[in-house]
Design an enzyme around this catalytic site. Structure first.
Site, PDB file in Angstrom:
ATOM      1  N   THR A  36       0.825  -1.215   0.000  1.00  0.00           N
ATOM      2  CA  THR A  36       0.000   0.000   0.000  1.00  0.00           C
ATOM      3  C   THR A  36       0.862   1.269   0.000  1.00  0.00           C
ATOM      4  OG1 THR A  36      -1.802  -1.181   1.082  1.00  0.00           O
ATOM      5  CG2 THR A  36      -1.846   1.222   1.230  1.00  0.00           C
ATOM      6  N   MET A  39       1.904   1.890  -3.525  1.00  0.00           N
ATOM      7  CA  MET A  39       0.795   2.343  -4.366  1.00  0.00           C
ATOM      8  C   MET A  39       0.506   3.825  -4.100  1.00  0.00           C
ATOM      9  SD  MET A  39      -3.191   1.081  -4.542  1.00  0.00           S
ATOM     10  CE  MET A  39      -3.592   1.949  -3.013  1.00  0.00           C
ATOM     11  N   GLU A  44       0.798   9.628  -5.486  1.00  0.00           N
ATOM     12  CA  GLU A  44       1.337  10.961  -5.185  1.00  0.00           C
ATOM     13  C   GLU A  44       2.208  11.462  -6.340  1.00  0.00           C
ATOM     14  OE1 GLU A  44       0.836  13.148  -2.865  1.00  0.00           O
ATOM     15  OE2 GLU A  44       0.330  12.154  -1.000  1.00  0.00           O
ATOM     16  N   GLY A  63       2.480  16.903  -0.799  1.00  0.00           N
ATOM     17  CA  GLY A  63       1.310  16.207  -0.284  1.00  0.00           C
ATOM     18  C   GLY A  63       0.879  16.763   1.060  1.00  0.00           C
ATOM     19  N   HIS A  70      -6.845   0.481  -0.753  1.00  0.00           N
ATOM     20  CA  HIS A  70      -6.108  -0.499  -1.563  1.00  0.00           C
ATOM     21  C   HIS A  70      -7.032  -1.708  -1.670  1.00  0.00           C
ATOM     22  CE1 HIS A  70      -1.874  -2.353  -2.411  1.00  0.00           C
ATOM     23  NE2 HIS A  70      -2.763  -2.642  -3.345  1.00  0.00           N
ATOM     24  N   ARG A 114      -2.892  18.311  -2.058  1.00  0.00           N
ATOM     25  CA  ARG A 114      -1.589  18.897  -2.339  1.00  0.00           C
ATOM     26  C   ARG A 114      -1.676  20.395  -2.167  1.00  0.00           C
ATOM     27  NH1 ARG A 114       1.858  15.240  -3.755  1.00  0.00           N
ATOM     28  NH2 ARG A 114       3.416  16.651  -4.590  1.00  0.00           N
TER      29      ARG A 114
END
Length: 135
Positions: A36, A39, A44, A63, A70, A114
Site C-alpha cells: 500500500t 501504491m 502521489e 502532499g 487499496h 496537495r
C-alpha cells in the site's frame, strides 16, 4: 503563486512491481504483493506530475492529505498505472482524485491533497526548527 489550474487536469505515473515494492521486502512473513505505501507513492507521483507544470520559479506541490483504499493485490511483474485528476481547489489546497490499476483491474482509489510551496521560503521557515534536512 502557481498559475491557475483548470479542474480536470491529469497526471500519471507507471511502474512495474519489483520485489522491493512488496510486503515481503518489508516483512519476510508477508506475501510478495504490491504494498500500500508503494501504491500511495505512485499515486502521489501522478498528482505531482499533474500540477508541476503550473508551478512557477522555485515552487513545487507537496502532499498534505491521503484518503486511499487499496482494493486488490498485484504481484511481482505487474504493471501499475496511477492516474490523478484535479477535482477541486479551495484557495490553498488541491484535491486530486487518484486511481491505480494493474494489468487486469483497478487496485486502488481515493483522494490526495496537495499544496503549492516555494522551496526557498520553505527552507527558510525550517531553519531553527531542528528540521534542516526535512523535505
Amino acid at each position: 503563486m502557481a498559475k491557475e489550474i483548470a479542474i480536470g487536469v491529469r497526471g500519471e505515473a507507471n511502474e512495474m512491481v519489483k520485489f522491493e515494492h512488496t510486503l515481503t521486502a518489508h516483512h519476510p512473513e508477508l506475501p510478495p504483493v504490491y504494498s500500500t505505501p508503494d501504491m500511495i507513492r505512485l499515486m502521489e507521483t501522478a498528482a505531482f506530475h499533474a500540477l508541476q507544470s503550473y508551478c512557477e520559479r522555485d515552487e513545487i506541490t507537496v502532499g498534505t492529505s491521503i484518503n486511499v483504499e487499496h482494493r486488490a493485490a498485484s504481484g511481482i511483474g505487474s504493471q501499475i498505472k496511477a492516474e490523478a485528476v484535479l477535482e477541486s481547489f479551495d484557495g490553498r489546497f488541491y484535491t486530486m482524485r487518484v486511481t491505480a490499476r494493474d494489468d487486469v483491474r483497478e487496485i486502488g482509489r481515493g483522494t490526495v491533497g496537495r499544496a503549492v510551496v516555494s522551496i526557498s521560503k520553505f527552507q527558510e521557515k525550517m531553519k531553527g526548527t531542528g528540521s534542516e534536512g526535512a523535505p
